[in-house]
Write an enzyme that holds these catalytic residues in place. Structure first.
Site, PDB file in Angstrom:
ATOM      1  N   CYS A   2       0.818  -1.204   0.000  1.00 55.68           N
ATOM      2  CA  CYS A   2       0.000   0.000   0.000  1.00 55.68           C
ATOM      3  C   CYS A   2       0.858   1.264   0.000  1.00 55.68           C
ATOM      4  O   CYS A   2       1.926   1.286   0.598  1.00 55.68           O
ATOM      5  CB  CYS A   2      -0.889   0.010   1.226  1.00 55.68           C
ATOM      6  SG  CYS A   2      -1.909  -1.456   1.344  1.00 55.68           S
ATOM      7  N   ARG A  27       4.142   1.306  -7.058  1.00 57.75           N
ATOM      8  CA  ARG A  27       4.280   0.266  -6.041  1.00 57.75           C
ATOM      9  C   ARG A  27       3.349  -0.914  -6.306  1.00 57.75           C
ATOM     10  O   ARG A  27       3.548  -1.990  -5.758  1.00 57.75           O
ATOM     11  CB  ARG A  27       3.946   0.849  -4.658  1.00 57.75           C
ATOM     12  CG  ARG A  27       4.888   1.923  -4.194  1.00 57.75           C
ATOM     13  CD  ARG A  27       4.332   2.652  -3.000  1.00 57.75           C
ATOM     14  NE  ARG A  27       4.252   1.801  -1.834  1.00 57.75           N
ATOM     15  CZ  ARG A  27       5.172   1.758  -0.868  1.00 57.75           C
ATOM     16  NH1 ARG A  27       6.233   2.522  -0.945  1.00 57.75           N
ATOM     17  NH2 ARG A  27       5.027   0.967   0.168  1.00 57.75           N
ATOM     18  N   TRP A  76      -3.253  -2.379  -1.786  1.00 60.54           N
ATOM     19  CA  TRP A  76      -2.919  -3.685  -2.373  1.00 60.54           C
ATOM     20  C   TRP A  76      -3.612  -4.703  -1.485  1.00 60.54           C
ATOM     21  O   TRP A  76      -3.230  -4.889  -0.329  1.00 60.54           O
ATOM     22  CB  TRP A  76      -1.404  -3.874  -2.372  1.00 60.54           C
ATOM     23  CG  TRP A  76      -0.936  -5.070  -3.133  1.00 60.54           C
ATOM     24  CD1 TRP A  76      -0.671  -5.144  -4.471  1.00 60.54           C
ATOM     25  CD2 TRP A  76      -0.663  -6.375  -2.600  1.00 60.54           C
ATOM     26  NE1 TRP A  76      -0.261  -6.416  -4.804  1.00 60.54           N
ATOM     27  CE2 TRP A  76      -0.249  -7.186  -3.677  1.00 60.54           C
ATOM     28  CE3 TRP A  76      -0.737  -6.934  -1.333  1.00 60.54           C
ATOM     29  CZ2 TRP A  76       0.103  -8.520  -3.520  1.00 60.54           C
ATOM     30  CZ3 TRP A  76      -0.390  -8.275  -1.171  1.00 60.54           C
ATOM     31  CH2 TRP A  76       0.027  -9.049  -2.262  1.00 60.54           C
ATOM     32  N   ASN A 100      -0.989   0.650   6.071  1.00 58.02           N
ATOM     33  CA  ASN A 100      -0.159  -0.264   5.282  1.00 58.02           C
ATOM     34  C   ASN A 100       0.319  -1.334   6.235  1.00 58.02           C
ATOM     35  O   ASN A 100       0.790  -1.022   7.326  1.00 58.02           O
ATOM     36  CB  ASN A 100       1.034   0.509   4.682  1.00 58.02           C
ATOM     37  CG  ASN A 100       1.956  -0.398   3.870  1.00 58.02           C
ATOM     38  OD1 ASN A 100       1.555  -1.485   3.455  1.00 58.02           O
ATOM     39  ND2 ASN A 100       3.178   0.053   3.655  1.00 58.02           N
ATOM     40  N   GLY A 101       0.195  -2.608   5.850  1.00 58.83           N
ATOM     41  CA  GLY A 101       0.651  -3.685   6.732  1.00 58.83           C
ATOM     42  C   GLY A 101      -0.485  -4.650   7.021  1.00 58.83           C
ATOM     43  O   GLY A 101      -1.503  -4.669   6.313  1.00 58.83           O
ATOM     44  N   GLU A 481      16.422 -16.009 -12.969  1.00 58.25           N
ATOM     45  CA  GLU A 481      15.959 -14.625 -13.036  1.00 58.25           C
ATOM     46  C   GLU A 481      15.227 -14.362 -14.361  1.00 58.25           C
ATOM     47  O   GLU A 481      14.218 -13.660 -14.398  1.00 58.25           O
ATOM     48  CB  GLU A 481      17.166 -13.678 -12.856  1.00 58.25           C
ATOM     49  CG  GLU A 481      16.905 -12.209 -13.127  1.00 58.25           C
ATOM     50  CD  GLU A 481      15.828 -11.579 -12.255  1.00 58.25           C
ATOM     51  OE1 GLU A 481      15.327 -12.222 -11.317  1.00 58.25           O
ATOM     52  OE2 GLU A 481      15.457 -10.431 -12.541  1.00 58.25           O
ATOM     53  N   LYS A 485      11.433 -12.955 -14.613  1.00 53.22           N
ATOM     54  CA  LYS A 485      11.115 -11.704 -15.321  1.00 53.22           C
ATOM     55  C   LYS A 485       9.993 -11.939 -16.315  1.00 53.22           C
ATOM     56  O   LYS A 485       9.052 -11.171 -16.410  1.00 53.22           O
ATOM     57  CB  LYS A 485      12.389 -11.234 -16.044  1.00 53.22           C
ATOM     58  CG  LYS A 485      12.591  -9.793 -16.146  1.00 53.22           C
ATOM     59  CD  LYS A 485      13.157  -9.114 -14.921  1.00 53.22           C
ATOM     60  CE  LYS A 485      12.485  -9.424 -13.650  1.00 53.22           C
ATOM     61  NZ  LYS A 485      13.114  -8.979 -12.447  1.00 53.22           N
ATOM     62  N   GLU A 488       6.492 -12.663 -14.575  1.00 55.68           N
ATOM     63  CA  GLU A 488       5.836 -11.602 -13.803  1.00 55.68           C
ATOM     64  C   GLU A 488       5.234 -10.508 -14.673  1.00 55.68           C
ATOM     65  O   GLU A 488       4.260  -9.888 -14.270  1.00 55.68           O
ATOM     66  CB  GLU A 488       6.760 -11.016 -12.730  1.00 55.68           C
ATOM     67  CG  GLU A 488       7.900 -10.189 -13.232  1.00 55.68           C
ATOM     68  CD  GLU A 488       8.780  -9.642 -12.110  1.00 55.68           C
ATOM     69  OE1 GLU A 488       8.251  -9.212 -11.085  1.00 55.68           O
ATOM     70  OE2 GLU A 488      10.012  -9.625 -12.288  1.00 55.68           O
ATOM     71  N   HIS A 504      14.953 -35.883 -15.885  1.00 47.38           N
ATOM     72  CA  HIS A 504      14.413 -36.509 -14.672  1.00 47.38           C
ATOM     73  C   HIS A 504      12.951 -36.136 -14.458  1.00 47.38           C
ATOM     74  O   HIS A 504      12.451 -36.236 -13.339  1.00 47.38           O
ATOM     75  CB  HIS A 504      15.292 -36.136 -13.473  1.00 47.38           C
ATOM     76  CG  HIS A 504      16.712 -36.581 -13.677  1.00 47.38           C
ATOM     77  ND1 HIS A 504      17.090 -37.899 -13.547  1.00 47.38           N
ATOM     78  CD2 HIS A 504      17.807 -35.895 -14.075  1.00 47.38           C
ATOM     79  CE1 HIS A 504      18.378 -38.003 -13.837  1.00 47.38           C
ATOM     80  NE2 HIS A 504      18.836 -36.808 -14.163  1.00 47.38           N
ATOM     81  N   LYS A 603       5.710  -3.307  -5.632  1.00 47.50           N
ATOM     82  CA  LYS A 603       7.146  -3.048  -5.735  1.00 47.50           C
ATOM     83  C   LYS A 603       7.858  -3.369  -4.433  1.00 47.50           C
ATOM     84  O   LYS A 603       8.935  -3.930  -4.417  1.00 47.50           O
ATOM     85  CB  LYS A 603       7.358  -1.585  -6.119  1.00 47.50           C
ATOM     86  CG  LYS A 603       8.827  -1.198  -6.327  1.00 47.50           C
ATOM     87  CD  LYS A 603       9.396  -1.848  -7.565  1.00 47.50           C
ATOM     88  CE  LYS A 603      10.882  -1.631  -7.745  1.00 47.50           C
ATOM     89  NZ  LYS A 603      11.472  -2.609  -8.659  1.00 47.50           N
TER      90      LYS A 603
HETATM   91  C1  F6R Z   1      11.022  -9.142  -9.319  1.00 46.95           C
HETATM   92  C2  F6R Z   1      11.192  -8.338  -8.136  1.00 46.95           C
HETATM   93  C3  F6R Z   1      11.020  -8.984  -6.816  1.00 46.95           C
HETATM   94  C4  F6R Z   1      11.987  -8.369  -5.779  1.00 46.95           C
HETATM   95  C5  F6R Z   1      11.697  -8.936  -4.396  1.00 46.95           C
HETATM   96  C6  F6R Z   1      12.663  -8.409  -3.348  1.00 46.95           C
HETATM   97  O1  F6R Z   1      11.251  -8.400 -10.475  1.00 46.95           O
HETATM   98  O2  F6R Z   1      11.429  -7.156  -8.201  1.00 46.95           O
HETATM   99  O3  F6R Z   1      11.176 -10.365  -6.896  1.00 46.95           O
HETATM  100  O4  F6R Z   1      13.289  -8.663  -6.162  1.00 46.95           O
HETATM  101  O5  F6R Z   1      10.388  -8.595  -4.025  1.00 46.95           O
HETATM  102  O6  F6R Z   1      12.581  -7.028  -3.248  1.00 46.95           O
HETATM  103  P1  F6R Z   1      13.731  -6.187  -2.582  1.00 46.95           P
HETATM  104  O7  F6R Z   1      14.950  -6.345  -3.424  1.00 46.95           O
HETATM  105  O8  F6R Z   1      13.225  -4.798  -2.539  1.00 46.95           O
HETATM  106  O9  F6R Z   1      13.946  -6.773  -1.213  1.00 46.95           O
END
Ligand code: F6R
Length: 608
Positions: A2, A27, A76, A100-101, A481, A485, A488, A504, A603
């Site tokens: 949030c 976010r 969120w 938020n939380g 990774e 990417k 998501e 396997h 985010k």
């Molecule tokens: C994917 C992504 C997330 C963050 C994860 C950790 O693109 O951005 O997987 O890497 O939520 O976030 P931080 O690095 O802020 O702890």
């Protein structure tokens, strides 16, 4: 998660709040709302499921008259679906709040205060508003302190009381909040992007403190309701508004992919001394690298995948156990770490709640902690024993790109410094490693310049429901990774597999409907990887092959090849990362999806 903004001062509050909410959109959220204290002291609530744009339309229709203080929120969803009623702010009697939380004991509180028939929403946040209203008898600090004693969980709240016009109260427990007192009023927000159009000076609201915003001052109180003796340190934002704008790019993600070479330079060059990595300006002593008998890397998501690459780089050189843990798992697995372990915490935001909890657990176990963090002054940065800041600048797209590259750059430098101080590298070897690291910057530029070709590769993914990424060794670590990417932002199911593991089980899923992105940049396993690629090709898979410029490849092996510059095998992750990011980006664009704010994602993950 949030987003929160609050303003009180001489300016028109609706404009500031709505612009602030637009700044917080990155976010990730699903509803938005504002509460405005009007001239007659009545608090007017406007809240809607959907985007801030939608809320703005409703505000234009509904607001008449002036308002100089208010709070705004992007939600969120955690408790309860995406509805207008569940959107914040929530009102209960004289209390209006945003949150938020997560309030973990909201159910018990509902019963204890017999709120069942009063609740309009399904949220834990409205329960907090109702309880606060029950506790309020004209003294906001007293009521907030009593509320806090009853709550379990992590939270930040911004609160207005209908009989306290012009004042905004806030309390923080874990979930981040920053505040500022400016010549045009007082402001509070969940992150800096909402504040920087108005000020560059801010402070981080200390945990377990209450702040009271009045038009020209921000007061800070201990929970015992006395003024705090140590006013929080005033910090200065080290990036400008431009960094948080698209600057001609259609999406933040594309802009941030392009910013990677500069972000790499900014992260590496200030730490190079006589050709060697040097962290003395960061206050990181060599003793933490010399004395440890193991390294435990802890993070979530992309940051954790950066840790997987780091392990593959570090362990063969340092010859000590290097483990990588998912922060949310580490917390509950009774970790075997002690004061001889160096715990490396990686986090772009520095606020990820599981990563923060893992850091706190590492401290309890007596380990030394070193954080690799992008956001200056964030909670993880402040609570770690040592911090190595990456200098990516603000990362706005939800999908992490430049933050990943600079996390890797920082980890490679840590690996090199450790190898040097532990006698595993000579000075010449360390210099040569660092010079190879710098060479990846032009290599990344070369890959980014091939974006039109990469867009063509992406066009082969858009109708797929599954995509697999395969590789061995370091190539497998990068694949993880790449798959994250793609899934998501394109919503295509994508998974990474160690190429040798396919037989396997997973190879059963391969058909001519399944593109396979194969990465083969590691000489010592090259032939084996090629055999694995042949196995999936034989089952009809469409093969996208990522190899170095000088690789000898049989034309029949792949349907399409992307060549990356000939950097040393240990460093291919950097150009490969740029390529995989662009594949994901163009797949999402071609599917007309919301690249920067993919569905369901946030985010900064500040709930467990
Ligand atoms: C994917 C992504 C997330 C963050 C994860 C950790 O693109 O951005 O997987 O890497 O939520 O976030 P931080 O690095 O802020 O702890």
């Amino acid at each position: 998660m949030c987003g929160i903004i609050g303003y009180t001062g001489p300016l028109e509050a609706p404009k500031i709040l709505l612009e602030g909410l637009s700044g917080l959109e990155y976010r990730g959220y699903d509803s938005a709302g504002v509460a405005l204290c009007m001239e007659d002291s009545h608090i007017h609530l406007i809240k809607k499921a959907g985007k801030v744009k939608n809320l703005k339309g409703h505000c234009r229709q509904q607001i008449s008259g002036s308002s100089h203080s208010g709070i705004g929120h992007t939600r969120w969803a955690t408790h309860g679906g995406v509805t207008d009623a569940n959107a914040h702010p929530h009102r209960a009697g004289k209390v209006v709040l945003i949150h938020n939380g997560i309030i973990e004991n909201y159910h018990e509180l509902t019963e204890k205060f017999q709120l069942q028939d009063r609740l309009i929403s399904q949220t834990d946040s409205e329960v907090a508003a109702q309880v606060l209203n029950e506790l309020y008898s004209g003294d906001p600090l007293d009521a907030i302190c009593s509320l806090i004693k009853l709550l379990d969980g992590s939270y930040s709240f911004c609160i207005m009381f209908e009989d306290q016009p012009g004042a905004i109260f806030a309390i923080r427990n874990v979930s981040p909040l920053v505040a500022a007192s400016t010549s045009s009023g007082s402001m509070i927000a969940s992150d800096l992007t909402a504040l920087i159009p108005y000020t560059r000076q801010y402070f981080v609201v200390p945990e377990q403190h209450i702040v009271k915003l009045t038009p020209y001052k921000v007061h800070v109180y201990h929970l015992d309701e006395t003024f705090t003796k140590d006013y929080p340190e005033i910090m200065t934002v080290n990036w400008n508004m431009d960094a948080a704008m698209k600057n001609g790019f259609p999406h933040f993600m594309l802009k941030e992919i392009h910013e990677q070479p500069d972000a790499m330079r900014n992260t590496i060059l200030p730490r190079v001394n006589k050709g060697l990595p040097d962290f003395s300006d960061d206050g990181i002593p060599d003793s933490i690298f010399e004395s440890c008998d193991q390294v435990q890397i802890i993070a979530c998501g992309t940051a954790m995948y950066a840790g997987m690459v780091a392990r593959a780089i570090m362990q063969p050189v340092l010859k000590i156990p290097i483990t990588v843990s998912i922060a949310s798992e580490f917390r509950y697995e009774e970790p075997l770490i002690d004061k001889k372990a160096l715990v490396i915490i990686i986090s772009q935001s520095g606020e990820t709640i599981d990563t923060l909890a893992a850091l706190r657990l590492a401290h309890q176990c007596g380990s030394k902690t070193l954080a690799v963090v992008n956001v200056k002054g964030s909670t993880i940065a402040r609570e770690s024993d040592y911090v190595l800041y990456t200098h990516a600048g603000p990362e706005i797209a939800v999908a992490s790109t430049k933050a990943y590259s600079v996390q890797l750059a920082a980890l490679y430098m840590i690996s090199c410094r450790m190898a040097l101080v532990r006698g595993k590298y000579t000075r010449d070897q360390a210099c040569s490693f660092l010079s190879d690291l710098l060479d990846v910057i032009p290599a990344m530029e070369t890959v980014i310049a091939q974006k039109d070709f990469i867009r063509n590769i992406a066009s082969h993914m858009i109708h797929s429901t599954d995509v697999f990424f395969i590789g061995r060794g370091l190539d497998y670590a990068f694949s993880l990774e790449g798959a994250l990417k793609l899934k998501e932002i394109s919503y295509i199911h994508s998974e990474a597999y160690a190429a040798g593991e396919l037989k396997h089980g997973t190879i059963a899923l391969i058909s001519d409907q399944v593109p396979v992105i194969a990465i083969a940049t590691q000489e010592h396993v090259y032939a084996k990887t090629i055999s694995n690629i042949r196995e999936v090709k034989a089952r009809g898979a469409y093969i996208v092959l990522l190899v170095k410029e000088n690789a000898q490849v049989d034309d029949s092996l792949a349907d399409i090849q992307l060549r990356i510059p000939n950097v040393d095998d240990h460093f291919t992750v950097f150009p490969i990362a740029a390529a995989l990011q662009l594949i994901a980006y163009y797949t999402s664009v071609s599917k007309h999806l919301d690249v920067d704010q993919p569905r369901n994602l946030a985010k900064s993950v500040t709930v467990e």
